[in-house]
Design a protein around this motif. Structure first.
Motif: not given
Length: 266
Positions: A126, A130-131, A135
């Motif tokens: 991520d 923006y995904r 993480s």
């Protein structure tokens, strides 16, 4: 070097048909395409291969500095295209290979004339606005687990990547594929894959492009497919009614039909 032996190149299908080059993703090999090949081979010349470090490719050709970037894998693709003197090719890349295909197309526009991006992701982590689905901590943990116990990681992660818990044989097949890969080479490919950021490369795409995503995919969620589609002007986005990250195994008929419809219309 004998490129065909180095990359375990296989050619099948219609000798006079348009050429499809099928490129596998991390932890896999050309066998992952076997369920879509029969349908594609009816009208296309289908070229399959294994990246160095995967499948039955020649392990003596492995050179860590080369395969520590996606450019090194793109060089495998370009070597194959040159060796077979292929032009006007549709590059079909699964997962990280979708971005490898983008790099190859930019470097050899006379050889790669269309892209099919199957479950692509230009960045897995991520970022602001923006995904990617993970993480930084997720990826750090994933890579640490992979490096400390590759076989255990494979057994735990392959079913998650595959999805389709009601069809455990699919997860078992992906696990077997992961476990058959040399752990040291797999660690390098994993870091290259999951730490890559190829978003800028999308701006180089000028050829007709199909973005093929699954309705549910924990590795490349639909936000990623939408991002790739928006970043490539004129691209076509098709969402398969499929679960998991490997539609060529979980939904082979729909995958082959989407490829055929795109190539025929492009």
């Amino acid at each position: 070097m004998d490129i065909r032996r180095r990359n375990n190149v296989t050619v099948t299908g219609s000798a006079d048909g348009p050429v499809l080059l099928l490129a596998h993703g991390f932890g896999c090999d050309q066998n992952m395409w076997r369920l879509v090949v029969p349908a594609l081979a009816e009208r296309y010349r289908v070229v399959l291969f294994d990246y160095v470090g995967s499948g039955l490719a020649d392990p003596s050709a492995w050179h860590e500095p080369r395969y520590s970037s996606l450019d090194g894998y793109a060089r495998d693709v370009l070597d194959i295209l040159d060796d077979l003197d292929l032009r006007d090719v549709t590059f079909v890349g699964h997962s990280v290979s979708a971005m490898i295909g983008v790099i190859a197309a930019a470097q050899a526009p006379r050889r790669v004339s269309r892209l099919v991006m199957v479950a692509p992701s230009p960045r897995y982590i991520d970022d602001e606005g923006y995904r990617g689905g993970f993480s930084t901590e997720d990826i750090d943990e994933l890579l640490e687990s992979l490096e400390s116990n590759y076989l255990g990681w494979s057994a735990a992660m392959a079913p998650v990547i595959m999805g389709n818990a009601d069809r455990p044989e699919l997860g078992q097949e992906l696990t077997a594929s992961f476990c058959a890969t040399d752990p040291d080479m797999a660690r390098v490919f994993a870091r290259t894959t999951f730490l890559s950021d190829s978003r800028k490369d999308l701006t180089t795409v000028t050829v007709p492009t199909l973005v093929l995503e699954c309705a549910q995919d924990v590795i490349a969620p639909r936000e990623v497919g939408a991002y790739v589609h928006a970043a490539i002007p004129g691209s076509r986005l098709v969402t398969l009614a499929a679960t998991g990250h490997c539609p060529q195994l979980s939904a082979p008929r729909a995958t082959a039909e989407a490829i055929t419809a795109f190539v025929g219309a492009a």
